[in-house]
Design an enzyme around this catalytic site. Structure first.
Site, PDB file in Angstrom:
ATOM      1  N   GLN A   6      -2.288   5.580  -4.465  1.00 59.05           N
ATOM      2  CA  GLN A   6      -3.852   5.963  -4.645  1.00 59.05           C
ATOM      3  C   GLN A   6      -3.840   7.207  -5.168  1.00 59.05           C
ATOM      4  O   GLN A   6      -5.075   7.255  -5.946  1.00 59.05           O
ATOM      5  CB  GLN A   6      -4.410   5.940  -2.879  1.00 59.05           C
ATOM      6  CG  GLN A   6      -4.216   4.727  -2.371  1.00 59.05           C
ATOM      7  CD  GLN A   6      -4.377   4.496  -0.874  1.00 59.05           C
ATOM      8  OE1 GLN A   6      -4.723   5.901  -0.224  1.00 59.05           O
ATOM      9  NE2 GLN A   6      -4.673   3.558  -0.132  1.00 59.05           N
ATOM     10  N   TRP A  39       0.761  -1.091   0.139  1.00 59.74           N
ATOM     11  CA  TRP A  39      -0.093   0.031   0.050  1.00 59.74           C
ATOM     12  C   TRP A  39       0.808   1.234  -0.192  1.00 59.74           C
ATOM     13  O   TRP A  39       1.979   1.309   0.560  1.00 59.74           O
ATOM     14  CB  TRP A  39      -0.898  -0.031   1.175  1.00 59.74           C
ATOM     15  CG  TRP A  39      -2.111  -0.857   1.132  1.00 59.74           C
ATOM     16  CD1 TRP A  39      -2.400  -1.641   0.111  1.00 59.74           C
ATOM     17  CD2 TRP A  39      -2.727  -1.576   2.301  1.00 59.74           C
ATOM     18  NE1 TRP A  39      -3.453  -2.719   0.447  1.00 59.74           N
ATOM     19  CE2 TRP A  39      -3.603  -2.452   1.920  1.00 59.74           C
ATOM     20  CE3 TRP A  39      -2.491  -1.240   3.556  1.00 59.74           C
ATOM     21  CZ2 TRP A  39      -4.360  -3.057   2.627  1.00 59.74           C
ATOM     22  CZ3 TRP A  39      -3.534  -1.867   4.439  1.00 59.74           C
ATOM     23  CH2 TRP A  39      -4.530  -2.914   4.063  1.00 59.74           C
ATOM     24  N   ARG A  42      -4.783  16.029  11.307  1.00 53.42           N
ATOM     25  CA  ARG A  42      -5.187  15.644  12.760  1.00 53.42           C
ATOM     26  C   ARG A  42      -4.810  14.154  12.792  1.00 53.42           C
ATOM     27  O   ARG A  42      -5.182  13.438  12.165  1.00 53.42           O
ATOM     28  CB  ARG A  42      -6.733  15.842  12.971  1.00 53.42           C
ATOM     29  CG  ARG A  42      -6.990  15.200  14.319  1.00 53.42           C
ATOM     30  CD  ARG A  42      -8.417  15.607  14.610  1.00 53.42           C
ATOM     31  NE  ARG A  42      -8.992  14.919  15.800  1.00 53.42           N
ATOM     32  CZ  ARG A  42      -9.442  13.729  15.890  1.00 53.42           C
ATOM     33  NH1 ARG A  42      -9.768  12.994  14.620  1.00 53.42           N
ATOM     34  NH2 ARG A  42      -9.813  12.959  16.917  1.00 53.42           N
ATOM     35  N   GLU A  99      -8.943  12.127   3.869  1.00 54.38           N
ATOM     36  CA  GLU A  99      -9.529  11.037   4.583  1.00 54.38           C
ATOM     37  C   GLU A  99     -10.298  11.747   5.705  1.00 54.38           C
ATOM     38  O   GLU A  99      -9.829  12.591   6.591  1.00 54.38           O
ATOM     39  CB  GLU A  99      -8.660  10.086   5.275  1.00 54.38           C
ATOM     40  CG  GLU A  99      -7.910   9.233   4.326  1.00 54.38           C
ATOM     41  CD  GLU A  99      -7.030   8.272   4.927  1.00 54.38           C
ATOM     42  OE1 GLU A  99      -6.541   7.298   4.144  1.00 54.38           O
ATOM     43  OE2 GLU A  99      -6.613   8.385   5.978  1.00 54.38           O
TER      44      GLU A  99
END
Length: 849
Positions: free
Chosen positions: A462, A441, A691, A746
Site C-alpha cells: 500500500q 495484502w 497503539r 491508520e
C-alpha cells in the site's frame, strides 16, 4: 480465565515428595521478610491481574504468574545490601520443577545461592548464605504447561550489620581512562602512569602547575594512593578527588616531598583522582612511573564495558556446521510468535555463504559483520513471506536485515514486510519483490542506504518509503510510494499515480552498526550527510568507530540502576536481544551517547515510569529497539530533550532510528504520550508508533494512548514516519520549521462512536496536526486511512489539520476509507473530496494551501 486446582491426591504426593528433599526450616512467623513491599520486576507477567508486585505484597490471596515459557525470572530489590539467610517460595499450582535462586550486588552479575531440581511445588524453604541487594528466582524448567506462579517470594536475613571494608590491595586505577594538563612528548602519555608497567612513565612539560588524573568509572571510597616518581618529582603537590571531574576536593597536601616511592593514606570519595603538582623539585616537568589508587573493599566497582553478546546473539561464519538448520530452528519458533518474548540476532562474519535461505520471523534480525555490505556475501536468500497468516503480509512486523550482500537464487529476493521491518545497507545483486507469495495484502515499509541492482516490485504494498539508495527500476505501487535521494527512482506522478520523489534527502545520518575489526567488535557511527543521494558506502566518509569496551553490553537480569550507572560512567549501551523491565527511567545525559539494540531488544517500563529520557545534548544516537508500554500508565515512553529545550544541535543532531513503540498487543499497555521531541534539530529516521489494534489487552480504554508523536523542538526532520491508532492526535507538531518526508497512518479502529472523538466542533482528531501557533512547516507524501470497525458510520472531518499560512506547505496528501468502514469528509482542513463507498480509492490533495 483459567482455573487450576490441586487434587487431594496431588497434594499428598507433593507432601510425600518433600520428605526426600533437604530439610527446610520455616521462617519465624513474626518475622517480616526483607522483600515485603520492595520494588520487584519480572521477565514477564501473564496478565494485568498477576503482576510481579503481588509476589511480595504479604498476601497469599494474590500471586505473580509469568508467560508460558521456561526462561522466566522474578527479581526483588531489597533496597540495600543484606545478608540473606533464607528464601521461601510459596508456589501456586504452576510451579518450577527446576530453578535457581540467585543474589547480586548490582542487579547485573549474579551468584547462585541454591539450585533446585525436581521440585514438586507447594512451599519451598531454602537455607542460603550470601550478601547482596538483589535476589531473584530464575526459572529453568516449568512443571506444567503454564508459566511460573508464586503466591509469595520471601527473602529473610538482616541489613545494616555489615562492617566497613578494609583498604583494598588492588589498584583501582590500572587501565582506567586518564588525562593530563600536558605531556612532554608522545612517548610519555598520561596512560603510562596507570598501565601497571614500572618501565613506562608520564612526564609533563617543564612548568608549574601541572596535573595528572584518572577516571575510576564510578564514585568510590578512597583510602590510599601510591606514587612512584621518576627523577623529575614534585616537591609540593596535592591529592584531589572529584565526583564529576570539574569540582575538586583536596584529600592531602604534601610539602617537602623527596620523590621515589611513597604511599599516602587518604579519606574521601570520588570518581576521579588527581595528582596536582604545584612546585617542581627539578628544572624538568613532573614525571611518574606509576600511580596506584586503593579503595575501600566495600566500594561498588565500576560497571565494566565489553564482554560477550549473550545467548540470543548467534554469530556464524561460512564454515559454521548446520547453518541452515540454525536459521530454520529460530524461524520455526518465531514465524508466528507475534507477541512472544523470544528475541534473536544473527551476526554473519565476513565471507561467502552459499545456498542459504534465512527466513525471518518476528523479533529476528540478520546483519553482516563487515565494515561494508559486500564484505558479507550470501549466494541465497533472506526471505519474509506470509504463509503463517494465509498470505496476508500486513502483520509482518518487527524484524530487520542489514549490512550484507545478497544474490537471490531465483533472481528476486522476497521481502514481504509491514511496519517496523527496516532493510538497511543491503546490496541486492538482483531484484526485490516486496509482495507475499500470491500477492496478498501488504502494508510496508522502509529501505535505506541500499543498492538493488535489479527492479523493485512493490505490487500489493500500500505504501513504501525509500531513502538514499539506488534501484535498477521500480514497478507500480498502490497508494503512497515516496523516494528521497534514490538513484533510479521513478518521477513524481502523484496527480495520477502513487509516486512522490525528491532528488535528495535534506539531512540524514545512517544507523550505527556492529562490525568486526579483525577479532574485535566495534560499532561504526556514520557521519551526518547533507542533501544526500545514493548509498553512503563503501566510503563511509567521516564516520567513527567505537570499541565494544566503550559499551555496557546489556544482558538478561540487568537493572535500570546498573544501566544508568554505566551511562554515568560514560559508557554507551548495547542491548542484546531480550525483554528488559525497567523500574526507573533510563537517563541518557551525555552528548554523543550511542544506545543500540540487537534483535529488537525490548524495554518495558513498570509501575508507570517513563522508559527513557535524553538530555538536550548533541549527537545522541538511539537505534534498533522497541519500547513496550507497561500496564500502569507512563506519561511519556521516550522523551528527547526536557521541556523548554533550546540548544542548537544543527551541526550534530540527535537521531532516533528504527526505534519502535507499542502500546498493548502483548498485554494491556498505557501511555499518555509515546514519543515527545523537545530538542531542536532532531532527526526521526524510521519509526513505527503503534497503539495495538489486535493482540492481548486491546480496547478503547484498555490500551489507551492519547498521542503518538509530539514535536515541540524546532527544525526537526522526520523521514519515514509510521504512526497508528492513537486515541487523540497521532502526530501533534508544535515546533517551527519542521519537515516530514513520508507519513503512514491508520486512525484507531475501535472508536466507540463519533462523540468519543468530537472536540472543538470537529469530528475526529486529525492524523497529523500542525499547531495553530506554527508559522513554518513542510511535508511530502502523507497518507491516512480509516477503518472504524466498531462504528462504521463515523465520518472523520479530515486526515490533516494545519494553519493556513504562507510558510506552511503540504505536498501529496491522501485519505482512504478501508472497505467503507467510516469515511473522511475532507483531506486537509476543509479541502479535498470526501471518501465514499467501499472502493478504497484515495482522495488526494497535491499541494496545500
Amino acid at each position: 480465565m483459567r482455573l487450576r486446582l490441586r487434587s487431594l491426591g496431588v497434594a499428598l504426593a507433593a507432601t510425600a515428595a518433600l520428605l526426600t528433599l533437604p530439610a527446610h526450616t520455616p521462617a519465624t512467623a513474626a518475622e517480616t521478610p526483607l522483600s515485603q513491599g520492595k520494588a520487584v520486576t519480572s521477565s514477564s507477567d501473564e496478565n494485568a491481574g498477576t503482576p510481579a508486585a503481588y509476589a511480595v505484597d504479604g498476601s497469599t490471596a494474590t500471586r505473580w504468574s509469568s508467560g508460558a515459557s521456561d526462561d522466566q525470572w522474578l527479581r526483588v530489590d531489597l533496597g540495600t545490601t543484606a545478608s540473606v539467610t533464607q528464601i521461601v517460595l510459596n508456589w501456586e499450582a504452576a510451579y518450577g520443577k527446576d530453578y535457581k535462586v540467585q543474589i547480586s550486588a548490582d542487579g547485573s552479575t549474579w551468584t547462585d545461592l541454591k539450585s533446585v531440581t525436581g521440585g514438586d511445588g507447594g512451599t519451598d524453604t531454602l537455607d542460603v548464605t550470601g550478601q547482596g541487594r538483589y535476589v531473584r528466582m530464575l526459572g529453568v524448567h516449568r512443571a506444567t504447561q503454564w508459566g511460573y506462579s508464586l503466591w509469595e517470594f520471601q527473602v529473610f536475613g538482616s541489613t545494616g550489620t555489615s562492617q566497613p571494608g578494609t583498604c583494598s590491595t588492588a589498584n583501582a586505577a590500572q587501565g582506567r581512562p586518564s588525562s593530563a594538563s600536558s605531556t612532554e612528548n608522545a612517548g610519555t602519555p598520561a596512560s603510562a602512569a596507570f598501565d601497571g608497567d614500572a618501565g613506562t612513565r608520564w612526564s609533563s612539560q617543564a612548568a608549574d602547575p601541572q596535573w595528572l588524573q584518572v577516571d575510576l568509572g564510578s564514585v568510590q571510597t578512597l583510602c590510599k594512593v601510591d606514587l612512584t616518581w621518576e627523577a623529575a618529582y614534585a616537591k609540593e603537590f596535592q591529592l584531589q578527588a572529584s565526583t564529576d571531574g570539574q569540582t575538586w576536593t583536596t584529600l592531602k597536601s604534601v610539602t617537602g616531598a623527596t620523590g621515589g616511592s611513597a604511599s599516602y593514606d587518604v579519606s574521601g570519595s570520588g570518581r576521579y583522582l588527581r595528582v596536582n603538582g604545584t612546585v617542581r623539585a627539578t628544572p624538568y616537568g613532573y614525571s611518574l612511573w606509576e600511580v596506584a589508587v586503593h579503595t575501600d573493599s566495600g566500594s561498588v566497582p565500576p560497571v565494566q564495558g565489553g564482554g560477550d553478546l549473550g545467548p540470543n546473539v548467534i554469530v556464524v561464519d561460512p564454515s559454521t556446521p548446520n547453518l541452515q538448520q540454525k536459521f530454520d530452528q529460530v524461524f520455526a519458533q518465531q514465524e508466528s510468535n507475534q507477541f512472544g518474548s523470544g528475541r534473536y540476532q544473527f551476526l554473519l562474519k565476513p565471507g561467502t555463504y552459499n545456498g542459504i535461505n534465512a527466513q525471518l520471523g518476528f523479533y529476528t534480525s540478520i546483519s553482516g559483520l563487515g565494515l561494508n555490505p559486500d564484505d558479507t556475501q550470501i549466494n541465497g536468500d533472506i526471505t519474509v513471506d506470509a504463509g503463517w497468516f494465509n498470505g496476508n503480509a500486513t502483520q509482518n512486523f518487527w524484524r530487520s536485515a542489514e549490512n550484507l550482500a545478497l544474490r537471490p537464487v531465483s533472481g528476486d529476493d522476497r521481502w514481504a514486510v509491514a511496519q517496523a521491518a527496516p532493510f538497511r545497507r543491503i546490496h541486492v545483486q538482483g531484484g526485490l519483490n516486496l509482495a507475499p507469495n500470491g500477492y496478498g495484502w501488504a502494508s510496508g515499509g522502509y529501505i535505506a542506504d541500499s543498492k538493488i541492482d535489479g527492479t523493485v516490485g512493490p505490487y500489493s504494498q500500500q505504501q513504501w518509503y525509500t531513502r538514499d539508495s539506488s534501484v535498477g527500476g521500480w514497478t507500480n505501487g498502490v497508494w503512497n510510494m515516496t523516494f528521497t535521494g534514490v538513484q533510479g527512482a521513478p518521477a513524481t506522478n502523484f496527480d495520477s499515480g502513487p509516486y512522490t520523489t525528491l532528488d535528495n534527502t535534506p539531512v540524514s545520518r545512517e544507523k550505527p552498526f556492529l562490525y568486526l575489526d579483525g577479532s574485535d567488535y566495534k560499532v561504526f557511527v556514520p557521519a551526518k550527510r547533507t542533501n544526500a543521494r545514493g548509498v553512503s558506502w563503501p566510503a563511509n566518509a567521516g564516520g567513527t568507530s567505537l570499541p565494544l569496551s566503550q559499551f555496557y553490553v546489556v544482558k538478561a537480569g540487568a537493572t535500570a540502576a546498573t544501566i544508568n550507572a554505566a551511562l554515568a560512567q560514560g559508557l554507551n549501551l548495547l542491548f542484546t536481544p531480550g525483554v528488559y523491565h525497567l523500574d526507573r527511567t533510563i537517563e541518557v545525559n551525555r552528548a554523543n551517547t550511542v544506545v543500540l539494540g540487537l534483535g529488537l531488544a525490548t524495554l518495558v517500563p513498570d509501575n508507570g515510569v517513563d522508559a527513557m529520557h535524553v538530555a538536550d545534548v548533541d549527537g545522541v544516537r538511539l537505534a534498533g529497539f522497541l519500547i513496550d508500554a507497561g500496564s500502569v500508565n507512563s506519561d511519556t515512553l521516550l522523551q528527547i530533550g526536557p521541556a523548554g529545550s533550546s540548544a542548537d544541535h544543527s551541526a550534530n543532531p540527535t537521531t532516533m532510528q528504527d526505534v519502535f513503540v507499542r502500546i498493548g498487543g502483548a498485554g494491556p499497555g498505557l501511555a499518555t504520550n509515546s514519543v515527545v521531541v523537545n530538542s531542536d534539530d532532531a532527526i526521526i529516521d524510521h519509526t513505527w508508533l503503534w497503539r495495538a489494534d489486535h493482540g492481548s489487552g486491546v480496547g478503547w480504554d484498555t490500551n489507551r494512548a492519547d498521542y503518538g508523536l509530539k514535536v515541540n523542538g524546532d527544525d526537526v526532520l522526520a523521514t519515514g514516519l509510521f504512526v497508528e491508532h492513537f486515541n487523540k492526535y497521532d502526530v501533534l507538531w508544535s515546533g517551527e520549521r519542521g519537515r516530514t518526508i513520508f507519513f503512514q497512518n491508520e486512525k484507531a479502529y475501535d472508536v466507540p462512536n463519533a462523540a468519543a472523538v468530537t472536540h472543538d466542533g470537529i469530528v475526529g482528531y486529525a492524523a497529523y496536526k500542525v499547531a495553530d501557533s506554527v508559522n513554518e512547516h513542510e511535508a511530502w507524501g502523507l497518507g491516512s486511512y480509516c477503518n472504524f470497525t466498531t462504528d462504521s458510520t463515523i465520518v472523520q472531518a479530515h486526515g490533516f489539520q494545519v494553519p493556513v499560512k504562507s510558510g506552511i506547505k503540504m505536498h501529496d496528501l491522501l485519505v482512504i476509507s478501508l472497505g467503507g468502514k467510516g469515511q473522511y469528509a475532507h483531506v486537509v482542513n476543509s479541502t479535498g473530496a470526501p471518501t465514499s463507498g467501499t472502493d478504497t480509492v484515495p482522495s488526494k490533495v497535491t499541494l496545500f494551501p
